[in-house]
Design a protein around this motif. Structure first.
Motif, PDB file in Angstrom:
ATOM      1  N   ASN A 187       0.838  -1.187   0.000  1.00  0.00           N
ATOM      2  CA  ASN A 187       0.000   0.000   0.000  1.00  0.00           C
ATOM      3  C   ASN A 187       0.879   1.245   0.000  1.00  0.00           C
ATOM      4  O   ASN A 187       1.437   1.627   1.017  1.00  0.00           O
ATOM      5  N   LEU A 188       0.985   1.886  -1.143  1.00  0.00           N
ATOM      6  CA  LEU A 188       1.832   3.083  -1.254  1.00  0.00           C
ATOM      7  C   LEU A 188       1.241   4.271  -0.506  1.00  0.00           C
ATOM      8  O   LEU A 188       1.939   5.249  -0.255  1.00  0.00           O
ATOM      9  N   GLU A 189      -0.023   4.187  -0.146  1.00  0.00           N
ATOM     10  CA  GLU A 189      -0.666   5.277   0.605  1.00  0.00           C
ATOM     11  C   GLU A 189       0.001   5.469   1.970  1.00  0.00           C
ATOM     12  O   GLU A 189      -0.075   6.540   2.538  1.00  0.00           O
ATOM     13  N   ASN A 190       0.633   4.411   2.491  1.00  0.00           N
ATOM     14  CA  ASN A 190       1.256   4.479   3.813  1.00  0.00           C
ATOM     15  C   ASN A 190       2.730   4.852   3.770  1.00  0.00           C
ATOM     16  O   ASN A 190       3.407   4.789   4.778  1.00  0.00           O
ATOM     17  N   ILE A 191       3.240   5.200   2.595  1.00  0.00           N
ATOM     18  CA  ILE A 191       4.661   5.493   2.432  1.00  0.00           C
ATOM     19  C   ILE A 191       4.851   6.956   2.041  1.00  0.00           C
ATOM     20  O   ILE A 191       4.196   7.450   1.133  1.00  0.00           O
ATOM     21  N   ASP A 192       5.753   7.640   2.746  1.00  0.00           N
ATOM     22  CA  ASP A 192       6.070   9.032   2.417  1.00  0.00           C
ATOM     23  C   ASP A 192       7.253   9.118   1.455  1.00  0.00           C
ATOM     24  O   ASP A 192       7.282   9.966   0.567  1.00  0.00           O
ATOM     25  N   ILE A 193       8.258   8.254   1.667  1.00  0.00           N
ATOM     26  CA  ILE A 193       9.460   8.260   0.840  1.00  0.00           C
ATOM     27  C   ILE A 193       9.732   6.837   0.370  1.00  0.00           C
ATOM     28  O   ILE A 193       9.723   5.896   1.168  1.00  0.00           O
ATOM     29  N   LEU A 194      10.009   6.693  -0.914  1.00  0.00           N
ATOM     30  CA  LEU A 194      10.378   5.409  -1.488  1.00  0.00           C
ATOM     31  C   LEU A 194      11.803   5.524  -2.000  1.00  0.00           C
ATOM     32  O   LEU A 194      12.067   6.217  -2.984  1.00  0.00           O
ATOM     33  N   VAL A 195      12.739   4.880  -1.304  1.00  0.00           N
ATOM     34  CA  VAL A 195      14.133   4.850  -1.718  1.00  0.00           C
ATOM     35  C   VAL A 195      14.286   3.569  -2.534  1.00  0.00           C
ATOM     36  O   VAL A 195      14.082   2.465  -2.022  1.00  0.00           O
ATOM     37  N   VAL A 196      14.610   3.736  -3.811  1.00  0.00           N
ATOM     38  CA  VAL A 196      14.565   2.582  -4.705  1.00  0.00           C
ATOM     39  C   VAL A 196      15.714   2.603  -5.707  1.00  0.00           C
ATOM     40  O   VAL A 196      16.072   3.651  -6.233  1.00  0.00           O
ATOM     41  N   GLU A 197      16.290   1.438  -5.933  1.00  0.00           N
ATOM     42  CA  GLU A 197      17.336   1.279  -6.942  1.00  0.00           C
ATOM     43  C   GLU A 197      16.725   1.582  -8.312  1.00  0.00           C
ATOM     44  O   GLU A 197      15.611   1.155  -8.616  1.00  0.00           O
ATOM     45  N   GLU A 198      17.451   2.322  -9.151  1.00  0.00           N
ATOM     46  CA  GLU A 198      16.921   2.703 -10.466  1.00  0.00           C
ATOM     47  C   GLU A 198      16.480   1.495 -11.277  1.00  0.00           C
ATOM     48  O   GLU A 198      15.409   1.512 -11.884  1.00  0.00           O
ATOM     49  N   GLU A 199      17.287   0.432 -11.288  1.00  0.00           N
ATOM     50  CA  GLU A 199      16.922  -0.762 -12.051  1.00  0.00           C
ATOM     51  C   GLU A 199      15.651  -1.402 -11.495  1.00  0.00           C
ATOM     52  O   GLU A 199      14.830  -1.912 -12.232  1.00  0.00           O
ATOM     53  N   PHE A 200      15.484  -1.381 -10.187  1.00  0.00           N
ATOM     54  CA  PHE A 200      14.294  -1.933  -9.539  1.00  0.00           C
ATOM     55  C   PHE A 200      13.066  -1.154  -9.979  1.00  0.00           C
ATOM     56  O   PHE A 200      12.007  -1.720 -10.245  1.00  0.00           O
ATOM     57  N   LEU A 201      13.216   0.147 -10.081  1.00  0.00           N
ATOM     58  CA  LEU A 201      12.107   1.016 -10.459  1.00  0.00           C
ATOM     59  C   LEU A 201      11.631   0.748 -11.878  1.00  0.00           C
ATOM     60  O   LEU A 201      10.471   0.952 -12.195  1.00  0.00           O
ATOM     61  N   GLU A 202      12.514   0.272 -12.728  1.00  0.00           N
ATOM     62  CA  GLU A 202      12.161   0.020 -14.122  1.00  0.00           C
ATOM     63  C   GLU A 202      11.434  -1.301 -14.339  1.00  0.00           C
ATOM     64  O   GLU A 202      10.898  -1.537 -15.408  1.00  0.00           O
ATOM     65  N   ARG A 203      11.431  -2.176 -13.339  1.00  0.00           N
ATOM     66  CA  ARG A 203      10.729  -3.452 -13.491  1.00  0.00           C
ATOM     67  C   ARG A 203       9.240  -3.209 -13.662  1.00  0.00           C
ATOM     68  O   ARG A 203       8.691  -2.242 -13.150  1.00  0.00           O
TER      69      ARG A 203
END
Length: 169
Positions: free
Chosen positions: A39-55
């Protein structure tokens, strides 16, 4: 700030969690090497690897509903100071656990813990390490327990993986 960390490398995840919980006001509520928080509604900041984000499934974060977390993409060569700066939105002091030359970007170990881990990972017993370093076997046990606690590992094989990830062996 409720923070989620998504990165494909477990050691980097541990380092990021340590960095953010000790040097920011982030409350790390999700850590994963394979999925975004449910649930992204409960997250303020998403720290994510660029490659992970592209999946494929990760693309959903870009089209999240009315509450979209602030995305902090990480490149493969991101340094601790840069991560802290981007998460806090301002320039921060270097992390107190700055890496030794030749080590991965986050090394939350003291020089003595690194030395003991290096010898353990190379196959030495606790007694052999104690003689080599000039400390008691009990002190070696203490250093090993600290490393296990910091990385959440339980056996010598996992300790060796940590040492390999930190390029100690």
């Amino acid at each position: 700030m409720r923070t989620a960390i998504c990165h494909r490398h477990p050691l980097v995840l541990l380092g990021l969690k340590h960095l953010l919980t000790t040097h920011t006001s982030c409350d790390v509520v999700h850590v994963s090497d394979h999925e975004l928080p449910g649930n992204l509604e409960n997250i303020d900041i998403l720290v994510v690897e660029e490659e992970f984000l592209e999946r494929g499934p990760a693309r959903a974060v870009r089209t999240a509903g009315r509450h979209r977390p602030e995305i902090v993409p990480l490149s493969a060569d991101a340094q601790p100071e840069e991560v802290l700066r981007r998460v806090s939105g301002r320039r921060t002091a270097p992390a107190p656990h700055a890496p030794a030359a030749g080590h991965d970007w986050v090394t939350p170990l003291s020089p003595r813990e690194q030395e003991v881990l290096q010898f353990i990972a190379s196959g030495m017993t606790h007694d052999q390490v104690a003689r080599r370093v000039g400390i008691s076997r009990h002190t070696v046990d203490t250093y090993v327990k600290r490393v296990r606690t910091k990385f959440g590992v339980g056996n010598k094989a996992e300790l060796t993986r940590v040492a390999l990830g930190l390029k100690l062996v």
